[in-house]
Scaffold this active site. Structure first.
Site, mmCIF file in Angstrom:
data_model
loop_
_atom_site.group_PDB
_atom_site.id
_atom_site.type_symbol
_atom_site.label_atom_id
_atom_site.label_comp_id
_atom_site.label_asym_id
_atom_site.label_seq_id
_atom_site.Cartn_x
_atom_site.Cartn_y
_atom_site.Cartn_z
ATOM 1 N N SER A 40 0.863 -1.191 0.000
ATOM 2 C CA SER A 40 0.000 0.000 0.000
ATOM 3 C C SER A 40 0.892 1.231 0.000
ATOM 4 C CB SER A 40 -0.874 0.002 1.251
ATOM 5 O OG SER A 40 -1.531 1.244 1.377
ATOM 6 N N TYR B 117 -1.659 -0.678 10.840
ATOM 7 C CA TYR B 117 -1.824 -1.120 9.444
ATOM 8 C C TYR B 117 -0.669 -0.649 8.564
ATOM 9 C CZ TYR B 117 -3.788 -1.700 4.760
ATOM 10 O OH TYR B 117 -3.977 -2.050 3.442
HETATM 11 N N1 LIG Z 1 -8.779 -1.296 -0.137
HETATM 12 C C1 LIG Z 1 -7.735 -0.502 -0.229
HETATM 13 O O1 LIG Z 1 -7.880 0.739 -0.401
HETATM 14 C C2 LIG Z 1 -6.342 -1.067 -0.146
HETATM 15 C C3 LIG Z 1 -5.272 -0.194 -0.352
HETATM 16 C C4 LIG Z 1 -3.987 -0.684 -0.300
HETATM 17 C C5 LIG Z 1 -3.780 -2.028 -0.054
HETATM 18 N N2 LIG Z 1 -4.836 -2.855 0.160
HETATM 19 C C6 LIG Z 1 -4.549 -4.271 0.418
HETATM 20 O O2 LIG Z 1 -5.231 -5.061 -0.530
HETATM 21 C C7 LIG Z 1 -5.457 -6.364 0.022
HETATM 22 C C8 LIG Z 1 -6.916 -6.750 -0.173
HETATM 23 O O3 LIG Z 1 -7.713 -5.877 0.586
HETATM 24 P P1 LIG Z 1 -9.190 -5.429 0.178
HETATM 25 O O4 LIG Z 1 -9.202 -3.971 0.198
HETATM 26 O O5 LIG Z 1 -9.633 -6.164 -1.026
HETATM 27 O O6 LIG Z 1 -9.995 -5.900 1.495
HETATM 28 P P2 LIG Z 1 -11.135 -6.984 1.735
HETATM 29 O O7 LIG Z 1 -12.243 -6.811 0.760
HETATM 30 O O8 LIG Z 1 -11.419 -6.894 3.180
HETATM 31 O O9 LIG Z 1 -10.426 -8.360 1.397
HETATM 32 C C9 LIG Z 1 -9.438 -8.897 2.240
HETATM 33 C C10 LIG Z 1 -9.288 -10.345 1.878
HETATM 34 O O10 LIG Z 1 -8.267 -10.919 2.703
HETATM 35 C C11 LIG Z 1 -8.796 -12.113 3.252
HETATM 36 N N3 LIG Z 1 -8.145 -12.501 4.485
HETATM 37 C C12 LIG Z 1 -8.030 -11.786 5.623
HETATM 38 N N4 LIG Z 1 -7.408 -12.511 6.557
HETATM 39 C C13 LIG Z 1 -7.149 -13.721 6.000
HETATM 40 C C14 LIG Z 1 -6.533 -14.896 6.453
HETATM 41 N N5 LIG Z 1 -6.065 -15.017 7.709
HETATM 42 N N6 LIG Z 1 -6.422 -15.946 5.600
HETATM 43 C C15 LIG Z 1 -6.895 -15.844 4.353
HETATM 44 N N7 LIG Z 1 -7.508 -14.771 3.860
HETATM 45 C C16 LIG Z 1 -7.626 -13.714 4.688
HETATM 46 C C17 LIG Z 1 -10.282 -11.839 3.427
HETATM 47 O O11 LIG Z 1 -10.975 -13.056 3.599
HETATM 48 P P3 LIG Z 1 -12.246 -13.224 4.589
HETATM 49 O O12 LIG Z 1 -13.435 -12.887 3.746
HETATM 50 O O13 LIG Z 1 -12.168 -14.658 4.983
HETATM 51 O O14 LIG Z 1 -12.030 -12.260 5.723
HETATM 52 C C18 LIG Z 1 -10.562 -11.152 2.110
HETATM 53 O O15 LIG Z 1 -10.719 -12.071 1.076
HETATM 54 C C19 LIG Z 1 -5.021 -6.293 1.490
HETATM 55 O O16 LIG Z 1 -3.718 -6.802 1.623
HETATM 56 C C20 LIG Z 1 -5.009 -4.786 1.763
HETATM 57 O O17 LIG Z 1 -4.147 -4.445 2.813
HETATM 58 C C21 LIG Z 1 -6.119 -2.408 0.119
#
Ligand SMILES: NC(=O)c1ccc[n+]([C@@H]2O[C@H](COP(=O)([O-])OP(=O)(O)OC[C@H]3O[C@@H](n4cnc5c(N)ncnc54)[C@H](OP(=O)(O)O)[C@@H]3O)[C@@H](O)[C@H]2O)c1
Length: 245
Positions: free
Chosen positions: A146, A168
């Protein structure tokens, strides 16, 4: 079914049941690849695989909790038995605490939980998959970082990174440092490892406050997963190019 000789690229995306991970899986499948949907919740995993398949994707479910040794070992076994190798690993699974996260008052359990998933989970999955990646002709690893993990950006006056983040953001900085060390160890091999910054994406992670769609957020990870053999390694990118560490 063992598929070692298959020309089809075999990919695994962690946390692929929703959000950016789901769209990364869809994007890799659109390249004609066979994509493992890594997800811990059985129902959400089954639903995601069904949705991807209904759209024509070659997708398969991989039960996977990145915080659990047994689960990760079983996931590696599943891919070994299915394909005999892994070409692309996208470490996307991640969790956030809450905003704002003042370092002076943060709950230590939150810090531990975030480090366990966002950093140790990536190391656990990567090390379990490396023997399979080493059997690939074009192995790629993409770690989902990120902009908030960039110390350069965090120390740039006026940079808008969404406020103080005591856990985070530091987990993504830690992840960046880990990627650099993997890149050093893996230099001289054919494994390219890079970090992706998806931007501010509307997902569960931020209560859908992000300004980009998950599909837009997935684009950079998809590009890094499909790098050519002479592509970069040990770097961090967003849609605009290199992001400083
Ligand atoms: N959204 C943003 O603006 C943003 C910006 C920068 C980086 N990111 C990064 O992008 C990635 C995806 O995030 P997102 O925004 O798409 O959020 P999200 O919709 O909350 O998705 C997160 C995913 O990670 C899974 N997960 C969490 N803990 C886990 C575990 N112990 N084992 C396996 N799966 C697990 C969740 O599964 P469950 O459904 O089982 O919880 C879900 O599928 C993350 O690494 C986040 O830090 C996001």
């Amino acid at each position: 079914m063992l598929d070692v000789m298959s020309e089809k690229t075999i990919a695994l995306v962690t946390g692929a049941n929703k959000g950016i991970g789901y769209e990364i899986a869809a994007g890799l499948a659109a390249l004609g690849w066979s994509v493992g949907v890594g997800a811990r919740d059985e129902q959400r995993r089954t639903d995601a695989v069904a949705k991807l398949r209904a759209a024509g994707a070659d997708a398969f479910g991989v039960p996977l909790d990145v915080t659990d040794d047994e689960s990760v070992t079983a996931a590696a076994r599943l891919i070994d038995e299915r394909a005999g190798r892994l070409d692309v690993l996208v470490n996307n699974a991640g969790v956030a605490g809450g905003w704002p996260e003042q370092p002076s008052t943060i709950d230590l359990e939150t810090v531990r939980r975030l480090v366990e998933t966002n950093v140790i989970g990536v190391i656990r999955v990567t090390n379990a998959m490396l023997p399979l990646l080493r059997r690939s002709a074009h192995p790629r690893i993409v770690n989902q970082s990120s902009h908030v993990g960039s110390l350069s950006l965090q120390t740039t006056p006026g940079a808008d990174l969404g406020g103080i983040s005591g856990a985070y953001a530091p987990t993504k900085t830690f992840l960046n440092a880990v990627t650099i060390q993997y890149a050093k160890e893996l230099s001289g091999t054919n494994i390219l490892i890079n970090n992706a910054c998806p931007g501010y994406v509307a997902t569960d992670l931020n209560g859908f406050a992000g300004t980009q769609t998950p599909e837009q957020g997935a684009a950079i990870a998809v590009r890094l997963a499909a790098l050519p053999d002479n592509g970069p390694t040990g770097q961090m990118f967003d849609d605009g190019g290199v992001v400083p560490w």
